[in-house]
Design a protein around this motif. Sequence first.
Motif, PDB file in Angstrom:
ATOM      1  N   GLY A 253       0.824  -1.200   0.000  1.00  8.34           N
ATOM      2  CA  GLY A 253       0.000   0.000   0.000  1.00  8.34           C
ATOM      3  C   GLY A 253       0.852   1.241   0.000  1.00  8.34           C
ATOM      4  N   GLY A 254       0.354   2.266   0.640  1.00 12.35           N
ATOM      5  CA  GLY A 254       1.049   3.536   0.661  1.00 12.35           C
ATOM      6  C   GLY A 254       2.170   3.597   1.682  1.00 12.35           C
ATOM      7  N   ASP A 255       2.147   2.733   2.724  1.00 12.32           N
ATOM      8  CA  ASP A 255       3.193   2.821   3.748  1.00 12.32           C
ATOM      9  C   ASP A 255       4.484   2.164   3.268  1.00 12.32           C
ATOM     10  OD1 ASP A 255       1.129   0.475   4.950  1.00 12.32           O
ATOM     11  OD2 ASP A 255       3.236  -0.090   4.849  1.00 12.32           O
ATOM     12  N   PRO A 256       5.609   2.718   3.625  1.00 12.06           N
ATOM     13  CA  PRO A 256       6.899   2.146   3.212  1.00 12.06           C
ATOM     14  C   PRO A 256       7.128   0.769   3.833  1.00 12.06           C
ATOM     15  CG  PRO A 256       7.174   4.376   4.071  1.00 12.06           C
ATOM     16  CD  PRO A 256       5.761   3.965   4.335  1.00 12.06           C
TER      17      PRO A 256
ATOM     18  N   GLN B 160       9.501  -4.487  16.160  1.00  8.55           N
ATOM     19  CA  GLN B 160       9.318  -3.886  17.473  1.00  8.55           C
ATOM     20  C   GLN B 160       8.176  -4.551  18.219  1.00  8.55           C
ATOM     21  OE1 GLN B 160       8.343   0.264  17.341  1.00  8.55           O
ATOM     22  NE2 GLN B 160       8.883   0.590  19.487  1.00  8.55           N
ATOM     23  N   GLN B 161       7.096  -4.873  17.508  1.00  7.83           N
ATOM     24  CA  GLN B 161       5.965  -5.568  18.135  1.00  7.83           C
ATOM     25  C   GLN B 161       6.376  -6.951  18.620  1.00  7.83           C
ATOM     26  OE1 GLN B 161       2.983  -5.601  15.113  1.00  7.83           O
ATOM     27  NE2 GLN B 161       2.413  -3.459  15.411  1.00  7.83           N
ATOM     28  N   LEU B 162       7.167  -7.643  17.827  1.00 11.97           N
ATOM     29  CA  LEU B 162       7.589  -8.995  18.207  1.00 11.97           C
ATOM     30  C   LEU B 162       8.526  -8.967  19.412  1.00 11.97           C
ATOM     31  CD1 LEU B 162       8.174 -10.612  14.707  1.00 11.97           C
ATOM     32  CD2 LEU B 162       6.350 -11.123  16.323  1.00 11.97           C
ATOM     33  N   LEU B 163       9.383  -7.947  19.475  1.00 16.63           N
ATOM     34  CA  LEU B 163      10.310  -7.866  20.603  1.00 16.63           C
ATOM     35  C   LEU B 163       9.600  -7.403  21.880  1.00 16.63           C
ATOM     36  CD1 LEU B 163      13.415  -6.312  18.840  1.00 16.63           C
ATOM     37  CD2 LEU B 163      13.126  -8.661  19.638  1.00 16.63           C
TER      38      LEU B 163
ATOM     39  N   PHE C 125      10.157  -2.608  10.467  1.00 15.87           N
ATOM     40  CA  PHE C 125      10.658  -2.221  11.782  1.00 15.87           C
ATOM     41  C   PHE C 125       9.554  -2.198  12.835  1.00 15.87           C
ATOM     42  CE2 PHE C 125      14.328  -0.117   9.516  1.00 15.87           C
ATOM     43  CZ  PHE C 125      15.261  -1.021   9.975  1.00 15.87           C
ATOM     44  N   GLU C 126       8.368  -1.769  12.443  1.00 16.38           N
ATOM     45  CA  GLU C 126       7.241  -1.785  13.382  1.00 16.38           C
ATOM     46  C   GLU C 126       6.904  -3.208  13.789  1.00 16.38           C
ATOM     47  OE1 GLU C 126       4.100   0.260  11.405  1.00 16.38           O
ATOM     48  OE2 GLU C 126       4.957   2.246  11.776  1.00 16.38           O
ATOM     49  N   ARG C 127       6.917  -4.116  12.829  1.00 17.27           N
ATOM     50  CA  ARG C 127       6.627  -5.528  13.114  1.00 17.27           C
ATOM     51  C   ARG C 127       7.688  -6.127  14.039  1.00 17.27           C
ATOM     52  NH1 ARG C 127       2.586  -9.217  13.363  1.00 17.27           N
ATOM     53  NH2 ARG C 127       3.359 -11.250  12.802  1.00 17.27           N
TER      54      ARG C 127
END
Length: 68
Positions: A50-53, A63-66, A59-61
């Motif tokens: 989509g529109g998000d890089p 961070q969620q996993l950590l 990196f967000e994923r």
Amino acid sequence: MSARTHSRPHAAPTSGVDIRLPWWALALPALAFISLLLLILNPSDAHAAGGDPTITHLFERAQQLLAR
């Protein structure tokens, strides 16, 4: 004049195979398997680009996993 031939001494037969792997030979495939497994755990997150890089999403994923 004939040359002498030397026969190789026979090694004593061993009872088992002695193979030693470095630690990373088992750790890296296990890490890759776990990483891929975590990526496919939640198929609802799978969507077309989509529109998000992509890097930001990655990196967000991570961070969620950590944070778990």
